[in-house]
Write a protein that holds these residues in place. Structure first.
Motif, short mmCIF file in Angstrom:
data_model
loop_
_atom_site.label_atom_id
_atom_site.label_comp_id
_atom_site.label_asym_id
_atom_site.label_seq_id
_atom_site.Cartn_x
_atom_site.Cartn_y
_atom_site.Cartn_z
N SER A 32 0.83 -1.22 0.00
CA SER A 32 0.00 0.00 0.00
C SER A 32 0.86 1.26 0.00
O SER A 32 0.32 2.38 0.08
CB SER A 32 -0.90 0.01 1.23
OG SER A 32 -1.65 -1.16 1.30
N GLY A 33 2.17 1.09 -0.02
CA GLY A 33 3.06 2.25 -0.11
C GLY A 33 3.26 2.98 1.20
O GLY A 33 3.76 4.10 1.20
N GLU A 73 6.72 -4.24 -7.02
CA GLU A 73 5.41 -4.82 -6.64
C GLU A 73 4.95 -5.71 -7.80
O GLU A 73 4.93 -5.28 -8.95
CB GLU A 73 4.40 -3.69 -6.38
CG GLU A 73 2.98 -4.14 -6.14
CD GLU A 73 2.82 -5.12 -4.98
OE1 GLU A 73 3.24 -4.82 -3.85
OE2 GLU A 73 2.29 -6.22 -5.24
N CYS A 77 11.07 -12.43 -6.86
CA CYS A 77 11.58 -13.78 -6.56
C CYS A 77 11.92 -14.52 -7.84
O CYS A 77 12.85 -15.32 -7.89
CB CYS A 77 10.54 -14.56 -5.77
SG CYS A 77 10.20 -13.80 -4.17
#
Ligand code: SAM
Length: 347
Positions: free
Chosen positions: A114-115, A135, A164
């Protein structure tokens, strides 16, 4: 940058954090002709333009008031629209100081979520530093990107990426990061991908934020395999303790209390027999505090014995989690130990 630089007066287009109550702060982008509606009444945006940040405004009929606050990362964390779990200020401030994030730092953050933490990082590294945030959830990525642009966070680059799988490298940019913050379900998959994007000339600090101990174990193993040093675990359990005085109670007081209750029962029965109302009579001040009833005693009042105690409040916003810290030394500080095939580190 609004979240970094201070500003005195509110202008059209500014983000104002409207403080309605301790638990309700609402982000408002000021636009002439629009209204901010609350249960206390409606506040025209036009009444905000030209005022100083920090001003109080009231509804036309003075039924309610709000404060117009200047955005800061801390207030944004309290007011932002949640799209994920977020990092709260008690945790982010601890992490920032543990990692020594400073003006000019170069930071990698994943995921952006959500920053919430992104704003705190952006302010700390300031315009001399750089923040690379990643993200993989497309909607979250787009929303965060839009917010960062609106908030003028021009010292960061947000990338839509599964770190990842695909790591952290960005075309034509030498990230040269000295700080890494991983708030991901599987940080152990991302750690091996950091090799080419962290600084070779400076000490690099990393923090992995995980809610489960199983995640911690896997992350520690990977950090060790990847040559990270000084691995330390901190458990975050934010609590607010309120101190107050409690009256010391002796056995004699308990006996006195029982005698008092018995006496009151007897008096009550007599009043009933005499056709009087016992509750009205009980409103009398008996002068003795039978632990709450009778004479009112103020906390700490003279004439009684008090002890200092603390009580737990559940209001601090944080979530229980584990923070793993580690560091990597600059290449010039690492020498090969010729006595074994392993690489050993010396400063
Ligand atoms: N620290 C953020 C904040 O303060 O608002 C919250 C981060 S949230 C708990 C974790 C985020 O990581 C989610 O938005 C999720 O989509 C993202 N994420 C999970 N795995 C990822 C990966 N492999 N690559 C990039 N982002 C990932």
């Amino acid at each position: 940058m609004t979240f970094v630089d201070r500003k005195k007066y509110i202008q059209e287009g500014d983000l104002v954090l409207v403080y309605v109550s301790r638990t309700l702060i609402k982000p408002v982008y000021v636009k002439s002709g629009e209204h901010f509606n609350t249960r206390f009444g409606s506040f025209p945006h036009d009444s905000m333009i030209g005022l100083e940040f920090g001003s109080q405004i009231t509804t036309p009929k003075d039924r309610g008031f709000v404060y117009l606050l200047q955005p800061t990362p801390e207030l944004w964390t309290m007011s932002l629209p949640h799209r994920t779990q977020i990092v709260y200020t008690p945790d982010s401030s601890y992490i920032l100081q543990r990692l020594n994030v400073n003006v000019g730092s170069k930071v990698i953050e994943a995921g952006t979520g959500s920053g919430s933490f992104t704003h705190a990082f952006a302010r700390s590294v300031n315009e001399e530093g750089k923040l690379y945030t990643f993200e993989f959830h497309e909607t979250r990525y787009l929303k965060a990107k839009e917010e960062f642009t609106k908030h003028g966070l021009n010292n960061l680059i947000i990338t839509h990426r599964d770190v990842c799988e695909n790591g952290f490298e960005i075309d034509n940019i030498d990230l040269d990061a000295d700080t890494v913050f991983l708030d991901l379900p599987a940080p152990w998959s991302a750690i091996p991908k950091l090799t080419n994007v962290i600084s070779k000339n400076r000490t690099v600090g990393i923090c992995c934020f995980s809610p489960c101990f199983e995640q911690v174990v896997k992350t520690v193993e990977t950090l060790q395999d990847e040559g990270w040093l000084d691995i330390e675990l901190t458990e975050v359990q934010g609590r607010l303790f309120e101190s107050h005085k409690a009256m010391k109670r002796e056995v004699d007081d308990a006996v006195k209390r029982l005698q008092f209750v018995k006496e009151k029962q007897r008096e009550g029965l007599e009043l009933i027999k005499a056709g009087k109302h016992p509750r009205k009579e009980a409103e009398k001040d008996y002068g003795f505090n039978p632990f709450g009833k009778g004479k009112r005693i103020i906390e700490g009042e003279d004439g009684y014995e008090w002890m200092n105690v603390s009580r737990l409040e559940h209001e601090v916003k944080t979530h229980t989690s584990y923070l793993l810290f580690a560091k990597k030394l600059p290449h010039h500080a690492i020498k090969v130990n010729n006595n074994s095939n392993n690489t050993s580190e010396t400063i």
